[in-house]
Design a protein around this motif. Structure first.
Motif, PDB file in Angstrom:
ATOM      1  N   VAL A 151      20.582  31.694  23.744  1.00  0.00           N
ATOM      2  CA  VAL A 151      19.494  31.870  24.700  1.00  0.00           C
ATOM      3  C   VAL A 151      20.131  32.210  26.042  1.00  0.00           C
ATOM      4  O   VAL A 151      21.004  31.488  26.516  1.00  0.00           O
ATOM      5  CB  VAL A 151      18.659  30.579  24.806  1.00  0.00           C
ATOM      6  CG1 VAL A 151      17.634  30.686  25.912  1.00  0.00           C
ATOM      7  CG2 VAL A 151      17.978  30.289  23.473  1.00  0.00           C
ATOM      8  N   THR A 152      19.700  33.335  26.641  1.00  0.00           N
ATOM      9  CA  THR A 152      20.394  33.787  27.843  1.00  0.00           C
ATOM     10  C   THR A 152      19.446  34.523  28.774  1.00  0.00           C
ATOM     11  O   THR A 152      18.357  34.945  28.376  1.00  0.00           O
ATOM     12  CB  THR A 152      21.585  34.699  27.479  1.00  0.00           C
ATOM     13  OG1 THR A 152      22.325  34.958  28.674  1.00  0.00           O
ATOM     14  CG2 THR A 152      21.101  36.012  26.906  1.00  0.00           C
ATOM     15  N   GLY A 153      19.881  34.672  29.990  1.00  0.00           N
ATOM     16  CA  GLY A 153      19.133  35.447  30.956  1.00  0.00           C
ATOM     17  C   GLY A 153      19.778  36.797  31.245  1.00  0.00           C
ATOM     18  O   GLY A 153      19.252  37.588  32.019  1.00  0.00           O
ATOM     19  N   GLU A 154      20.916  37.059  30.581  1.00  0.00           N
ATOM     20  CA  GLU A 154      21.616  38.327  30.844  1.00  0.00           C
ATOM     21  C   GLU A 154      22.444  38.707  29.629  1.00  0.00           C
ATOM     22  O   GLU A 154      23.163  37.875  29.068  1.00  0.00           O
ATOM     23  CB  GLU A 154      22.544  38.149  32.065  1.00  0.00           C
ATOM     24  CG  GLU A 154      23.337  39.394  32.387  1.00  0.00           C
ATOM     25  CD  GLU A 154      24.214  39.221  33.630  1.00  0.00           C
ATOM     26  OE1 GLU A 154      24.130  38.170  34.294  1.00  0.00           O
ATOM     27  OE2 GLU A 154      24.999  40.153  33.917  1.00  0.00           O
ATOM     28  N   LEU A 155      22.387  39.961  29.239  1.00  0.00           N
ATOM     29  CA  LEU A 155      23.231  40.457  28.150  1.00  0.00           C
ATOM     30  C   LEU A 155      24.622  40.726  28.693  1.00  0.00           C
ATOM     31  O   LEU A 155      24.778  41.506  29.638  1.00  0.00           O
ATOM     32  CB  LEU A 155      22.650  41.736  27.552  1.00  0.00           C
ATOM     33  CG  LEU A 155      21.278  41.601  26.882  1.00  0.00           C
ATOM     34  CD1 LEU A 155      20.873  42.944  26.283  1.00  0.00           C
ATOM     35  CD2 LEU A 155      21.257  40.529  25.817  1.00  0.00           C
ATOM     36  N   ALA A 156      25.627  40.104  28.120  1.00  0.00           N
ATOM     37  CA  ALA A 156      27.002  40.303  28.597  1.00  0.00           C
ATOM     38  C   ALA A 156      27.959  39.806  27.536  1.00  0.00           C
ATOM     39  O   ALA A 156      27.570  39.105  26.621  1.00  0.00           O
ATOM     40  CB  ALA A 156      27.223  39.555  29.904  1.00  0.00           C
TER      41      ALA A 156
END
Lengths: 249, 249, 249, 249, 249, 249
Positions: free
Chosen positions: A244-249
């Motif tokens: 679960v994330t707020g940014e693809l990286a």
């Protein structure tokens, strides 16, 4: 989880392992990193590995209790070196058997530790049935500890991400690295913790080589432009649940 | 990648898609998030979807060139709404065929864009062969663009992480969410971009519902304690390569 | 089975589920269709879901027995709405444990029901271990009930086809739709049954949306020429055993 | 599809195969059943199998054209015995190569045949690359033929269900029977069609034994109560797309 | 293992099976070959198959003890025909349940037999849960018997290779042949052993046909130049662990 | 194959690789073992790896032809050290493309070499598309070379077993060791061959470590009683086709 978590208590990591040495070889870097960031790490060690992973001591004629004592002392020293605390279940190894009672004790540990991250074995290992048994109970207890209706002490937990650490023979266990963790900065700490496990000296270099190899793989996946140190050390993990994330990286 | 990357140019995202509308429905949130952070997003759109995804226009008696024009205009409007730039290859759809020439053109785009992140289709789709063809070329070109020996303009690239976005029928395409991206804060932007695709109005609600559903799943995987907004919107992705990180979370 | 079956007793469907609400959300359409054709449907409900799926009631301070009572009443109302009969095992949930005794009780239900069709959970669910436990016992009991040597009351059964209904997070459970069932004509009945489950009102719309989505998928797999209603509602299933048929269609 | 289809023209089956004999050994029963019901069956035979499956003729010193002629005559006789029509593409075997041109010719056949059912090879076969090539083109052409924007003669088609027939070495091709078709009533017809293939007499008994074996499996999956004939003959199939149905059975 | 093993005692094979007849149908050729080479073969037969595989005797009104006696006598005769010794555990079938006690008894058999090769069922069988249960215990006991710390009589064992023999419905059990064993020279012996199992006469021809079919497959995988007998008979096996060898062949 | 093969010509091994160095790192031990037994080894090297695996030379400003020359000389020296012959196809790397012409040239090599064993890359490699391309053509050509009807020089071949050697990142390529080959006795030869590849000195130790690791794994799978040398060196392989044998071991 990189967004929205409560700031107050330090982050908590729970490691569930079958035998006394597992957390050192396979997750020592992740543990040392978390401790180095000031976080709390609790290791639930279900057995001492007294029967299945202490061949040298048995050959030397030690008794069962002596062997447990040696393994316990080594594991405590290693945990201290990494900056973590160990809880011993003494559930008996070879075989470690999945039972509702043991799972229930683990629920208690989850509720007490309130983990933000959980580390355990993968679910398949054709060379050692204790590892999948520990993983099975670690996953089951995590779900039970989330339920307000489950009768155990303490507050219910959230849904912390789970990471499977790398087994000894990854290809035979369906282990495909999904996360490569850079442990370069705590490598010396992990090495010291490994050296607390005197009975298994032949594994010190084995797991040093593995860390080098996973480091090479980390660099290969990060690309030549990254400016990583020449000797990057790494550990590999799998995720059974989505990130679960707020940014693809 | 969360550690050690050079600070200077803004981060760059490259999106490789088969048809004109794909980037909106499937990755509009990720694109809008990157743009909102001030990053650069380049969309390599291999075809206009003129044959395979424009049934309504064909039924209305439009010519091939008219349809291409409509699709192009819609895609440009949607990209502008998201804050991204589109490059059209006009390679012809239904079928889109994997060729060395098209792959080579993509290498050029990689070297020009110097992406930090790559988004594309998954490699299987039994309902639309153009999607895997685009993905195949996106992956091949990424590897070729890394090689100093490959004869193309521009600097070689690193090894940017790749994310497969969600296909229309995920279960039939072997799509298992490995990353859930919280797009709540750019949801309105994504919705506006979808509304630029006038010809496919029936999909506006479909992809709104999907975002709600993936948001529910995000919350379930993040646990009840997280304090997320009631209406979390999300997109799902897969990773074909391991994540490289400095912290398990 | 479309050929050669004896005509006399009405066809019989057996549904084996872990918790009180499962049969409504996941197989309510199939149950209502069978009942609408005049067939008999028996639901073997292994637990009330009193611990794992009743968070709201626990938060409201209800006792264990109160919660069981509420769940039982809701399930009975929903079953009545669908036209089916429920048998409660009260085996205790969270965890539901696979035991020979429980399996044996299920054998008795199989021999009594003489099912022509069996519905149950899929064998994997990383979010809820009770579901695979129920499925495991449903499959084992089906095989045991076929054996003349197995010591249980009643006549041995045939080899009824088994269908796994759709879990809450299909992609995480290895669920790939193999059968799409058109439930349009009984949709209102399923909706009414869902509305009997007052404690889980947030799921009413969730499963309505799912039925719409599976309906869209059904139409996509059936082709544009089919003449299906605009708003087709559907449920998805998997088959662990081969379909036996007299015609490919 | 069992509901809602237009009544007027007879149902149409399209069989796409790599070599001249494939449709007989692997789908002769399904073809004969369809023909016996008064339906139309079209076989698109991409090559004569002149190089890869005619060893005996090459050893006898026949020329390429002679071999093609023999194979063609045999296949026509077998098709006539089954009640089907063959279209020969003469695309050259060993290797049969996937090309846009050949796929395009297949689109034309789809639009002309307007199939309700499609039969072809599975997508994997480590012993014969021509089979997956034929299957790949059969699936691609089916999708293209559905698109109003695809420039080919004839009306667009619906989305007919596809069935993969059984390859010669099923376990090595990932072939797991999902559908067992009872061909008992047309068994004599299939046997006669096989006997038209004089050059491969050793396969007559091989495929008779296979039909017996699949028949035993059909009975085992249908249960002891079914009242099937003692000697049930069957063919096995897989479904790459979900079954669409109005009743679970 | 083809290199470096101690010369003195004859090689030893251990076969672990669920029911009395399993070793004959599925591994009779391998057993007869080993015996013909002067090696020792021990069969650990966990149950008589008295409930699940003796339908005819139950229909004839035999008692449980009578059926066990019949099955035991048949199995002993078949083992004698093959040149092997059987150990009966009488653990009760349908269901055969995995227990620590039974696993422990198997450890004793391993330490007594000191096997160079182990044969057992594959780990999946949707038609008969006793088979995976036997295999699970066979694999667990093999690992436990290797540990000097495991408290059982006898010397620890090495790591003998394991072979899964072919189940009755291979495609449904994930069985893909990895080893094809030429049993032509002992075929008559296997046939005689099968004929000791009078109650299951219908399987004599079934397993004869299977041996022919696997023989055809063996020849196909060995190539046309091999000079194998016209009627090669074979059995198929899988390897859960890697083969250890001094030569690729 | 351990039985029935003709004695006269020495056994022949064919190795099909994408780039000039592949055969050394990945199969040098198997090649040296075969050569040490007096067998013939032919290496079909499809490209020099001039673009994709020669970064250092490109950085040093070498021309394409210079790089090809260096790689060729190194590969010839390494092959000589191992006792094998190399055939260079110069087909161009990065990308190596599957074509009928290249496959046809490989058929010629098969018919000339008449291999008893074939070694090549596995079919998946997300880091280097040239490897799967080479493997694809190696497998296709092997099947074509078996057909008397395929128009190429030389005698048809049998069905030699194929072994996939280990890729650089095994877990990412679906590589699970199925065969562990003891290369201890030729280890010094393999090391000398590796040292012929001066441009890739960093890989000398990498592949030495891998050989140690696979040796440890070999010993673990062979058991403690085996009496293997302390420092066993090994290579790992997969088998795409079943092993054909006269004895389980």
């Amino acid at each position: 989880m990189t967004h929205g978590n409560a700031p107050n208590p330090p982050r908590s990591t729970l490691v569930v392992t079958a035998h006394a040495g597992d957390f050192v070889w396979r997750a020592g870097g992740a543990i040392a990193l978390a401790a180095a960031r000031g976080e709390k790490v609790t290791i639930a060690c279900l057995t001492y590995g007294e029967r299945g992973e202490s061949a040298k001591a048995w050959r030397a004629g030690k008794s069962l209790e002596e062997i447990k004592g040696i393994r316990r002392a080594e594991a405590e020293a290693a945990a201290a070196a990494l900056g973590a605390e160990v809880v011993f279940f003494d559930a008996g190894d070879y075989p470690l058997t999945v039972t509702p009672e043991l799972t229930d004790r683990l629920v208690g540990v989850y509720r007490a530790a309130q983990p933000d991250v959980v580390l355990t074995h993968p679910l398949d290992d054709p060379y050692n049935g204790d590892h999948p048994a520990a993983a099975r109970m670690a996953l089951d207890a995590r779900v039970l500890a989330q339920a307000i209706g489950y009768p155990a002490e303490g507050e219910i937990i959230g849904a912390p991400p789970v990471f499977f650490f790398e087994p000894h023979q990854p290809e035979m266990c369906g282990f495909k690295p999904q996360v490569l963790l850079d442990i370069s900065e705590v490598w010396e700490t992990k090495r010291k913790a490994m050296e607390c496990l005197a009975a298994q000296q032949h594994l010190w270099d084995y797991y040093t080589d593995l860390a080098v190899r996973r480091g090479v793989q980390l660099k290969r996946n990060a690309g030549p432009n990254l400016g990583l140190a020449h000797k990057t050390m790494a550990e590999a993990y799998m995720r059974p649940y989505p990130q679960v994330t707020g940014e693809l990286a």
